[in-house]
Design a protein around this motif. Sequence first.
Motif, PDB file in Angstrom:
ATOM      1  N   THR A 194       0.832  -1.203   0.000  1.00 47.57           N
ATOM      2  CA  THR A 194       0.000   0.000   0.000  1.00 47.57           C
ATOM      3  C   THR A 194       0.862   1.247   0.000  1.00 47.57           C
ATOM      4  OG1 THR A 194      -0.111  -0.024   2.423  1.00 47.57           O
ATOM      5  CG2 THR A 194      -1.857  -1.179   1.229  1.00 47.57           C
ATOM      6  N   LYS A 195       0.261   2.329  -0.451  1.00 45.62           N
ATOM      7  CA  LYS A 195       0.945   3.620  -0.523  1.00 45.62           C
ATOM      8  C   LYS A 195       0.099   4.654   0.215  1.00 45.62           C
ATOM      9  CE  LYS A 195       2.974   6.837  -3.892  1.00 45.62           C
ATOM     10  NZ  LYS A 195       3.163   7.098  -5.340  1.00 45.62           N
ATOM     11  N   PHE A 196       0.721   5.398   1.105  1.00 46.53           N
ATOM     12  CA  PHE A 196       0.008   6.395   1.907  1.00 46.53           C
ATOM     13  C   PHE A 196       0.989   7.489   2.308  1.00 46.53           C
ATOM     14  CE2 PHE A 196       1.672   3.075   4.549  1.00 46.53           C
ATOM     15  CZ  PHE A 196       2.248   3.721   5.620  1.00 46.53           C
ATOM     16  N   ASP A 197       0.458   8.649   2.634  1.00 44.13           N
ATOM     17  CA  ASP A 197       1.280   9.778   3.087  1.00 44.13           C
ATOM     18  C   ASP A 197       1.534   9.664   4.583  1.00 44.13           C
ATOM     19  OD1 ASP A 197       1.305  10.811   0.538  1.00 44.13           O
ATOM     20  OD2 ASP A 197      -0.443  12.105   0.861  1.00 44.13           O
ATOM     21  N   HIS A 198       2.780   9.897   4.961  1.00 42.25           N
ATOM     22  CA  HIS A 198       3.144   9.772   6.378  1.00 42.25           C
ATOM     23  C   HIS A 198       4.321  10.702   6.674  1.00 42.25           C
ATOM     24  CE1 HIS A 198       4.374   7.909  10.203  1.00 42.25           C
ATOM     25  NE2 HIS A 198       3.129   7.470  10.258  1.00 42.25           N
ATOM     26  N   THR A 199       4.384  11.142   7.910  1.00 39.89           N
ATOM     27  CA  THR A 199       5.476  12.014   8.347  1.00 39.89           C
ATOM     28  C   THR A 199       6.668  11.160   8.759  1.00 39.89           C
ATOM     29  OG1 THR A 199       3.904  13.660   9.150  1.00 39.89           O
ATOM     30  CG2 THR A 199       6.161  13.819   9.972  1.00 39.89           C
ATOM     31  N   GLN A 208       9.290  15.550   7.642  1.00 39.53           N
ATOM     32  CA  GLN A 208       8.630  15.890   6.387  1.00 39.53           C
ATOM     33  C   GLN A 208       7.637  14.793   6.028  1.00 39.53           C
ATOM     34  OE1 GLN A 208      11.785  16.227   3.538  1.00 39.53           O
ATOM     35  NE2 GLN A 208      12.557  14.161   3.895  1.00 39.53           N
ATOM     36  N   THR A 209       6.617  15.179   5.274  1.00 33.31           N
ATOM     37  CA  THR A 209       5.578  14.246   4.863  1.00 33.31           C
ATOM     38  C   THR A 209       5.884  13.747   3.456  1.00 33.31           C
ATOM     39  OG1 THR A 209       3.956  15.399   6.233  1.00 33.31           O
ATOM     40  CG2 THR A 209       3.119  13.930   4.515  1.00 33.31           C
TER      41      THR A 209
END
Length: 477
Positions: A194-199, A208-209
């Motif tokens: 899976t691909k997701f935005d994370h800090t 950074q995100t």
Amino acid sequence: MNKFFTTAIALVMSSVASVAFAQDSAEQTEPPAPQSQMRPADLDALLEQVRRGRVTETSEHREREAEFRARRDQQDRMLTEARQERGAEEKTAENLERTIQNNEQRIRELDATLQERLGELKEMFGVLQQVAGDMRGVIEGSLVTVEYGKAERVDGINKLIEKASRSSTLPSIAEIEVLWQQMMLEMVASGEVTKFDHTVVASTGEKQTVPLVRVGNFNLVSDGKYYDYLAESGNVVELGRQPSARFTGSASALVNAEPGETVAFGVDPTRGQLLSLLIQSPTLQERIDQGGAVGYVTLALGAIGVLIAIIKAITLSITTAKVRGQSKNPGDPKASNPLGRVLSVYRENKGVDVETLELKLDEAILRETPALERGLTVIKLISAVAPLLGLLGTVTGMIATFQAITLFGTGDPKLMANGISQALVTTVIGLVVAIPTLLMHSFVAGMSKKVIHVLEEQSAGIIAVHAEKEHGRAVSS
């Protein structure tokens, strides 16, 4: 008679003084009477004054006595009330103590009833508590938690463990289902990419995100970089040192891949342990640095030998090509190649005898030989010295190792690692330098001998032709 009156007056005066002192003490606000007033005019006045003082003193004593009696009655009433209150409190305490004993007995009876009714459920809740504790440890260190959040996954399990550990309350079906749901989520998400935005925390320390890709429960990558999940702090941290290009390249391809696209990717099944060992292995520059001064000297000599061999191979290739071209046209010798210069000697000495011509040609070949063999000795010397330098580094490294053992003992292998690394790396460097320089020396020496062989062959042919011509002239004459 006079003596009697004198004594009576003295007693009356002392009594009057006592009464006056008592009145002064009782009424401190009244100013003292003048001395002229304290002296009575006659005995009758003095007697009257004494009587008034006794009456006043008696009234004061009565008032004080009445006041003391009133206070005594009040204290008696207060004492009686206090005793009554104490008795009531003692009765209340006895009642409460009996209530506590009854409640404790009731609690023991209810607890025994609860344990009896629980039966096998008690063992089940013990197993449930153990499984929940193990699952909490798995969730806290899982990469799936990075995507779904630690608090959302752990809070429900913590409540379940807390209730399962107490005998007074039992977990509900909904709370037990939380454990089942988290176990199912862990199993299903471990097989997903899976691909997701994370800090994340970069190598510079800045947050950074970034678009983060989770490969099951094995790796976290983003933009050609590998990341590590610290379960203690809950942060995703960029590795301080990335693996080789073939791994980071596959990470970039995975991040930029479209849904359903197949991408080759290096998965770490140990969840970061192999990757951490991989990035801890020293690079080529670090290996060279372990060799120390001996390693640098050996590499410098190797670079010089290789450079000389390359230059010599290029010059000999050019010379061989020119000699090959000259051998095809022997009638037109050129001074730009060794064969042409040898043929020029023959042209200049065609009228001499065979012995002289042979000496002239040998001289010309010997003149060309040093130029053709120049640098070969240096290459051969470097190929022979490089293993000796490696042996020197081995000896110095072992000396350093034994010195560390003498000073610190053998308890910590890290103290001996520096000397052992120097010993092994210098040996490797010496062999790495010696083997290619020896091969290049053989190759270059073969090219040089080939050119010299062509010169000797052409010289022998020229001498043979010249001898035949001389022999023919002798026969005809």
